[in-house]
Write a protein that holds these residues in place. Sequence first.
Motif, short mmCIF file in Angstrom:
data_model
loop_
_atom_site.label_atom_id
_atom_site.label_comp_id
_atom_site.label_asym_id
_atom_site.label_seq_id
_atom_site.Cartn_x
_atom_site.Cartn_y
_atom_site.Cartn_z
N ALA A 1 11.19 3.92 -5.92
CA ALA A 1 10.28 4.26 -7.01
C ALA A 1 10.98 4.27 -8.37
CB ALA A 1 9.63 5.62 -6.75
N HIS A 2 12.28 4.59 -8.37
CA HIS A 2 13.07 4.70 -9.61
C HIS A 2 12.44 5.66 -10.61
CE1 HIS A 2 15.77 1.57 -8.32
NE2 HIS A 2 14.75 0.75 -8.10
N LEU A 3 11.89 6.75 -10.08
CA LEU A 3 11.36 7.81 -10.93
C LEU A 3 12.41 8.90 -11.08
CD1 LEU A 3 7.78 8.11 -9.43
CD2 LEU A 3 8.32 7.39 -11.73
N PRO A 4 12.36 9.70 -12.18
CA PRO A 4 13.33 10.80 -12.31
C PRO A 4 13.14 11.80 -11.18
CG PRO A 4 11.59 10.97 -13.95
CD PRO A 4 11.44 9.64 -13.31
N SER A 5 14.17 11.97 -10.36
CA SER A 5 14.05 12.85 -9.20
C SER A 5 14.42 14.27 -9.55
CB SER A 5 14.95 12.33 -8.07
OG SER A 5 16.28 12.22 -8.52
N GLN A 6 13.79 15.21 -8.88
CA GLN A 6 14.08 16.63 -9.05
C GLN A 6 14.50 17.19 -7.71
OE1 GLN A 6 10.46 18.18 -10.72
NE2 GLN A 6 11.25 17.97 -12.79
N THR A 7 15.57 17.99 -7.71
CA THR A 7 16.11 18.48 -6.45
C THR A 7 15.60 19.86 -6.10
OG1 THR A 7 18.03 19.30 -7.65
CG2 THR A 7 18.21 17.12 -6.65
N LEU B 1 1.85 9.24 -5.85
CA LEU B 1 1.93 10.65 -5.45
C LEU B 1 3.21 11.30 -5.96
CD1 LEU B 1 0.51 10.45 -1.82
CD2 LEU B 1 -0.63 11.30 -3.85
N THR B 2 4.27 10.53 -6.07
CA THR B 2 5.52 11.07 -6.61
C THR B 2 5.38 11.38 -8.09
OG1 THR B 2 6.77 9.78 -5.00
CG2 THR B 2 8.01 10.72 -6.83
N THR B 3 4.64 10.53 -8.83
CA THR B 3 4.44 10.80 -10.25
C THR B 3 3.63 12.07 -10.46
OG1 THR B 3 2.46 9.40 -10.27
CG2 THR B 3 4.53 8.36 -10.89
N VAL B 4 2.74 12.38 -9.52
CA VAL B 4 1.94 13.60 -9.62
C VAL B 4 2.79 14.83 -9.35
CG1 VAL B 4 0.00 14.86 -8.60
CG2 VAL B 4 -0.20 12.41 -9.03
N ALA B 5 3.66 14.75 -8.35
CA ALA B 5 4.52 15.89 -7.98
C ALA B 5 5.94 15.37 -7.80
CB ALA B 5 4.02 16.54 -6.69
N LEU B 6 6.72 15.39 -8.90
CA LEU B 6 8.08 14.84 -8.87
C LEU B 6 8.99 15.54 -7.87
CD1 LEU B 6 8.75 14.16 -12.65
CD2 LEU B 6 8.52 12.46 -10.84
N HIS B 7 8.69 16.80 -7.57
CA HIS B 7 9.58 17.53 -6.65
C HIS B 7 9.45 17.03 -5.22
CE1 HIS B 7 5.76 19.86 -6.74
NE2 HIS B 7 5.97 19.94 -5.44
N ASP B 8 8.44 16.18 -4.94
CA ASP B 8 8.28 15.63 -3.59
C ASP B 8 9.04 14.33 -3.40
OD1 ASP B 8 6.71 17.64 -2.59
OD2 ASP B 8 4.81 16.69 -3.16
N SER C 1 11.08 9.67 -0.22
CA SER C 1 12.27 8.86 0.04
C SER C 1 12.57 8.83 1.54
CB SER C 1 13.47 9.43 -0.72
OG SER C 1 14.63 8.69 -0.45
N GLU C 2 12.41 9.97 2.19
CA GLU C 2 12.61 10.03 3.64
C GLU C 2 11.55 9.20 4.36
OE1 GLU C 2 13.11 13.45 7.13
OE2 GLU C 2 12.94 14.03 5.01
N MET C 3 10.33 9.25 3.87
CA MET C 3 9.25 8.46 4.49
C MET C 3 9.52 6.96 4.33
SD MET C 3 6.01 10.85 3.38
CE MET C 3 4.72 9.74 3.91
N ARG C 4 10.08 6.56 3.18
CA ARG C 4 10.44 5.15 2.99
C ARG C 4 11.49 4.71 4.00
NH1 ARG C 4 10.52 6.73 -2.45
NH2 ARG C 4 8.70 5.98 -3.63
N TYR D 1 0.83 -1.21 0.00
CA TYR D 1 0.00 0.00 0.00
C TYR D 1 0.87 1.26 0.00
CZ TYR D 1 -2.85 3.79 1.88
OH TYR D 1 -3.46 5.01 2.08
N LEU D 2 1.87 1.29 0.87
CA LEU D 2 2.73 2.48 0.94
C LEU D 2 3.54 2.65 -0.33
CD1 LEU D 2 4.03 2.18 4.63
CD2 LEU D 2 2.29 3.74 3.75
N ASP D 3 4.08 1.55 -0.88
CA ASP D 3 4.82 1.62 -2.15
C ASP D 3 3.95 2.20 -3.25
OD1 ASP D 3 7.35 0.71 -1.46
OD2 ASP D 3 6.81 -1.39 -1.67
N LYS D 4 2.73 1.69 -3.34
CA LYS D 4 1.81 2.16 -4.39
C LYS D 4 1.45 3.62 -4.18
CE LYS D 4 -2.88 1.24 -6.11
NZ LYS D 4 -4.11 0.41 -5.92
N THR D 5 1.13 3.99 -2.94
CA THR D 5 0.74 5.38 -2.65
C THR D 5 1.89 6.34 -2.92
OG1 THR D 5 -0.78 4.59 -0.95
CG2 THR D 5 -0.15 6.91 -0.86
#
Length: 878
Positions: A511-517, A482-489, A494-497, A474-478
């Motif tokens: 998540a292996h999504l493109p991260s934004q700093t 949510l990261t795909t919606v707002a990549l800057h988060d 990552s901290e929550m994981r 559930y947490l992985d999916k959520t």
Amino acid sequence: MILQACVEQRFDDPGEGVAVAKNSAFAEEFAFNIRTIFTNLESKIGEPSEIDQRDKYAGVCGLFVLHFHIFRTVDKKLYRALLDVCKKVPAVTLTANIIWFPDTFLVAKVPAAAKLMDKKSLQSIKAQRDTYLQQKAQTLTKDVQSYYVFVTSWMMKMEAILSKEQRSDKLSEDLSSRCNVFVQGILYAYSISTIIKTTMNMYMSMQRPMTKTSVKALCRLVELLKAVEHTFHRRSMVVADSVSHITQQLQSQALNTIGTAKKRVISDKKYSEQRLDVLSSLVMAENALNGPSTKERCLVVCLALSVGTQMKTFKDEELLALQLVLKKLDLISELRERVKLQCDCSFLYWHRAVFPIYLDDVYDNAVDAARLHYMFSALRDSVPTMLHAKHMESCDQLLESYDKEIMDVFNEHLLDKLCKEIEKDLRLSVHTHLKLDDRNPFKVGMKDLAHFFSLKPIRFFNRFIHIKAYVTHYLDKTFYNLTTVALHDWATYSEMRNLATQRYGLMMTEAHLPSQTLEQGLDVLEIMRNIHVFVSRYLYNLNNQVNFTYQFLRKKFYIFSQFMYDEHIKSRLIKDIRFFRETKDQTDQKYPFERAEKFNRGIRKLGLTPDGQSYLDQFRQLISQIGNAMGYVRMIRSGGLHCCSSAIRFVPDLEDIVNFEELVKEEGLSEETQKAASVLDSVLGDLTSNSAEGTEYFKMLVGVFAPEFRSAKNMHLRNFYMIVPPLTVNFVEHSISCKEKLNKKNKGGAAFTDDGFAMGVAYILKLLDQYLEFDSLHWFQAVREKYMKEMNAVVKEQNVQSTSQDEKLLQTMNLTQKRLDIYLQEFELLHFSLSSARIFFRADKTAAEETQEKKDKDEATKAGGSSDSSTPTEAASK
């Protein structure tokens, strides 16, 4: 209806000469046996040793009704005694949710006797049911506590007895203690099962509402019941081995007692037919006891002893001991069946409404989360009965419906609540700085939900319910969605994981999504392609690549050099340097603030741009852009190091990494395995070199431009340190103006930070090796003294004017003091930012000291040139 048809059938058959109703001897024997059986039952009903007396009581009542229908006579005393038992046993559960009320049955089936009874007595029996339920509701909690102690201590005895090895010298004693413990387990199971079934079914049959406290208590009893069953099941191998030895011992004890009685019969030489019958029955009992303890043999022994105990062949104490041994033998020989029968919770199918309340209780008391296994075991007991369902086309439909209902309730009342609570806890923990909620455990309480994640998977139907895996998914999916919606988060999630792993032991998936700093959502690659636009428009706050930056700095430094070569600027700076050298003794080695302020204002006379900016404003912007470029380099480097450290965190020791390819070859493994090991070594090597890479881009960018800046052809740049004070004055005025625009409706040009200027000044001072020259101005000390002096003067004037009561003058002074405070604060902030920025460029060492350090290092290592001499392009290619 079946009983009714049985008792009302015609037993007399005149054609065959069978007369049952008129057989007085049979009627007397029938009544005598009913009274005898009832007397034996009555003394044990409600006692701790009760095991099946309630069921037999229902049978006795059935026999009494049969006797009445055949012979049409009523033993009023026995009838009254049967009804009196209703005070102790208001109801008996026959099967599942089918409950039997003895008084209702006896009144309906023996109406002739009911007419002879006092109506008040019959009504009092009915009222006794309500009283029983009320008392049971009050004592249930105490009953649970008592049985909890009984069952847990019994479980420990079971573990202790079955764990120790049997001693040959104390074998008989050990078997006796095992027998007693096994029987005690069955007795506890019967007592608990009786309480649960009677209470639940009476509430449902009488349509009385159950309180939540009663539901929780009854569910606790269900757990204890299954705990007894699981204890027998868990040690079933040892129990099975012990049962065979215990039955042999009990048979031996019974044979000894029967043998003594047989000798007593034989010793009497008067052989009558009755005495021969008794002796034959004792011999039959012995023959039945010499062999496996089956149901048939136990029945033969019981029937034989019914005759064998006549004529006082046994003493009273012998007969009691024999009856006890035979009862134990009956229980032990059917131990597995008895445990299964007494611990069967299939009746819960008819009381599924308690399951949601039970789950809420488990969730609120997470410490006892392991008891879920017992409840699901109880819910599974309904399945074998469902397999025989005839009211549906296929029993699979019933099973699927039951499965879906239980899982829907489980998801709603526990899994979904648990997922939401864990997610909420992780969010609040990561965002504690926002103070979103009061999380003081002394005020809001504390619930350790981690207990749910230590549970082993729960088996139900053809699935295993793994709570830990469910919540993790559930947490992985959520987090992914949510990261795909707002990549800057990405950083927040990552901290929550990491927190979920640390606090709850949940192994989260990256998540292996493109991260934004950058929280503003600027794409890093886009910034790199347009760095000239970024540094001119983006106000940076002391944060973090290299060919683009190098090319950009070359252009900016060309403009920088032109500005410093301008005759107006150069002449003013030379004049200020001469002035400071001549007057520094009088000014306590501090560069006067008034001189810098005069420089800032004087530049405006040289001309302004169309948008009202002076040359010094443009020069300040140039330095801020250079600083922003340096800040961006630092951000990229920090991001790279962060990614490297995340990728290599699983390597235990970076200093000592084994060569997997060599180890695989030594073991003679397959070629594919060797290739895989080689790839692993390559990956680990890259990660290690990247993680330990000592490339310092700031140092490199200093090394690239410093020789040129310090060369003789750029002598005009040596005056730069003297323009820093006017630049700071210009910067402070600009910064205050930007902050004031934040409160205006039109926020064009508004900003609250611009540390790029401090970064740029620190970088250029390092390039020119002018830290010592700038420090000799003691500029920020002079600024502080200037503003403190003016503020003290304002305070003193306020004290003088406070007596005149001139409000307008006092307001003016308050505004003046506020303005001085703001300017002093801005200079202080700039001082701190500049001091921080200088750390990046090793401001503690001069150019000569760094050169000597490099020379010493080269001589010590006898190696080639250091990374200082590499070009930005070479560094970037690494």
